[in-house]
Design an enzyme around this catalytic site. Sequence first.
Site, mmCIF file in Angstrom:
data_model
loop_
_atom_site.group_PDB
_atom_site.id
_atom_site.type_symbol
_atom_site.label_atom_id
_atom_site.label_comp_id
_atom_site.label_asym_id
_atom_site.label_seq_id
_atom_site.Cartn_x
_atom_site.Cartn_y
_atom_site.Cartn_z
ATOM 1 N N LYS A 49 -12.622 -5.015 -3.857
ATOM 2 C CA LYS A 49 -13.948 -3.932 -3.608
ATOM 3 C C LYS A 49 -13.210 -2.887 -4.039
ATOM 4 C CE LYS A 49 -14.683 -4.370 1.579
ATOM 5 N NZ LYS A 49 -13.947 -4.013 2.936
ATOM 6 N N LYS A 52 -8.027 -11.856 -6.332
ATOM 7 C CA LYS A 52 -9.224 -11.718 -6.364
ATOM 8 C C LYS A 52 -10.372 -10.744 -6.630
ATOM 9 C CE LYS A 52 -8.693 -8.954 -1.949
ATOM 10 N NZ LYS A 52 -8.879 -9.054 -0.808
ATOM 11 N N LYS A 82 0.740 -1.111 -0.350
ATOM 12 C CA LYS A 82 0.143 -0.113 -0.064
ATOM 13 C C LYS A 82 0.759 1.403 -0.505
ATOM 14 C CE LYS A 82 -3.887 -1.117 1.556
ATOM 15 N NZ LYS A 82 -5.785 -1.970 1.749
HETATM 16 P P1 ATP Z 1 -9.772 -4.822 -1.148
HETATM 17 O O1 ATP Z 1 -9.641 -5.690 -1.994
HETATM 18 O O2 ATP Z 1 -10.610 -3.574 -1.820
HETATM 19 O O3 ATP Z 1 -8.127 -5.018 -0.553
HETATM 20 P P2 ATP Z 1 -10.934 -6.189 0.226
HETATM 21 O O4 ATP Z 1 -12.930 -6.527 -0.602
HETATM 22 O O5 ATP Z 1 -10.623 -7.334 0.724
HETATM 23 O O6 ATP Z 1 -10.587 -4.728 -0.173
HETATM 24 P P3 ATP Z 1 -11.647 -6.156 3.253
HETATM 25 O O7 ATP Z 1 -12.427 -5.719 3.982
HETATM 26 O O8 ATP Z 1 -10.637 -6.322 3.157
HETATM 27 O O9 ATP Z 1 -11.967 -6.273 1.619
HETATM 28 O O10 ATP Z 1 -12.105 -8.447 3.704
HETATM 29 C C1 ATP Z 1 -12.744 -7.998 4.753
HETATM 30 C C2 ATP Z 1 -13.298 -9.752 4.642
HETATM 31 O O11 ATP Z 1 -13.444 -10.149 3.163
HETATM 32 C C3 ATP Z 1 -11.633 -10.192 5.465
HETATM 33 O O12 ATP Z 1 -11.879 -11.269 6.020
HETATM 34 C C4 ATP Z 1 -11.362 -10.929 3.328
HETATM 35 O O13 ATP Z 1 -10.817 -11.733 3.618
HETATM 36 C C5 ATP Z 1 -12.385 -11.878 2.973
HETATM 37 N N1 ATP Z 1 -12.408 -11.213 1.160
HETATM 38 C C6 ATP Z 1 -12.016 -10.110 0.397
HETATM 39 N N2 ATP Z 1 -11.936 -10.671 -0.343
HETATM 40 C C7 ATP Z 1 -12.354 -11.948 -0.604
HETATM 41 C C8 ATP Z 1 -12.506 -12.559 -1.648
HETATM 42 N N3 ATP Z 1 -12.826 -12.062 -3.240
HETATM 43 N N4 ATP Z 1 -13.428 -13.843 -1.773
HETATM 44 C C9 ATP Z 1 -13.245 -14.297 -0.145
HETATM 45 N N5 ATP Z 1 -13.604 -13.243 1.062
HETATM 46 C C10 ATP Z 1 -12.875 -12.347 0.609
#
Ligand code: ATP
Length: 326
Positions: A195, A192, A111
């Site tokens: 968001k 993956k 980051k």
């Molecule tokens: P960003 O992609 O913007 O970093 P994020 O989608 O990973 O954000 P977080 O708030 O960091 O969102 O994660 C919330 C929870 O969702 C965490 O426990 C993370 O491991 C899980 N998570 C995030 N993306 C995935 C995914 N594609 N598949 C399964 N679990 C996920």
Amino acid sequence: MKRVFSGVQPTGNIHIGNYLGALKQFVELQEENECVYCIVDLHSITLPQDPKILKKNILDVAALYIAVGLDPKRSAIFVQSMVSGHAELAWILMCNSYTGELSRMTQFKQKSRDNESAPTGLFTYPILMAADILLYDSDVVPVGSDQKQHIEITRDLAIRVNNKYGKTFVVPEGRFLKEGARIMSLDDPTSKMSKSAENIHSRISLLDNASKIKKSIMKSTTDSEGSVRFDMDEKPGISNLINIYSSFSGLETADIEKKYTGCGYGEFKKDLVDVTVEAVLPIQQRYSDIRESEELIRILKEGAERAAAISEKTMDRVKKKFGLGV
Ligand code: ATP
Ligand code: LTN
């Protein structure tokens, strides 16, 4: 009963990856544990946020927590900044951590890479996360495997303080997601679902309407073989879709493959649209019932009171051990 703690950042666009990978697990864990679920707004300001959008996102995530099935009677649901112990304990832990160990955190390295002057908060992010966890004497922390390093530093800090000051903290265990629970991006199935990805069709947000869901799934990347068969290495696109289908319908991968033998991707995708819409519709219904209600604010205030009661006990103990105050 074990105490479970986890947190999600209020950064918008909660998607089916977050749901299947994290929120669904939070709901299941309520059955046999005492759960504390936090919306970690202090973590989200490690990167610049528009205050109005942040406020909206906090309430969106809170409403989604409840819409997916978190029960405020059983679990404490609250916003991090409404309980002062998080920031207070973070300071104390900061004085017991080393810049060397924080510099090794891969999330910080990623980051801060494109950021000439990264905010200090981005650097100390893992300490605030450790404070979140240790403040509640948490036994179990369900998170994605991307958070492994942060759980490890939390454990190191707990052990370090316990060794130096006598038993002060519970040393928590991470509960990491199974690989199958990782939902991949619809336009690039090797990364993956996220968001923050620019292309909105790379993800299905829990609040997407049926026509957006249809568009995203019908556009999703597959391969030229044309058979609905699970093979993550050779066919990551269709395998990811089968995974989503399986998670929402409860059907095993093999049953899905059998059901769609001889069918093209078009037919499979159309059915996946129906399965997905059917799964998110009741969540959206409950979301719209609660999002604008007074009840939501009441739940968050009550959750913060419950959380504060636990955290104040921990802070008293910590301050005593450290010789702080009179
Ligand atoms: P960003 O992609 O913007 O970093 P994020 O989608 O990973 O954000 P977080 O708030 O960091 O969102 O994660 C919330 C929870 O969702 C965490 O426990 C993370 O491991 C899980 N998570 C995030 N993306 C995935 C995914 N594609 N598949 C399964 N679990 C996920
Ligand atoms: N860093 C986590 C969010 C988070 C968290 C926590 C998770 C902040 N504090 C405490 C579990 C426990 C993330 O980005 N998913």
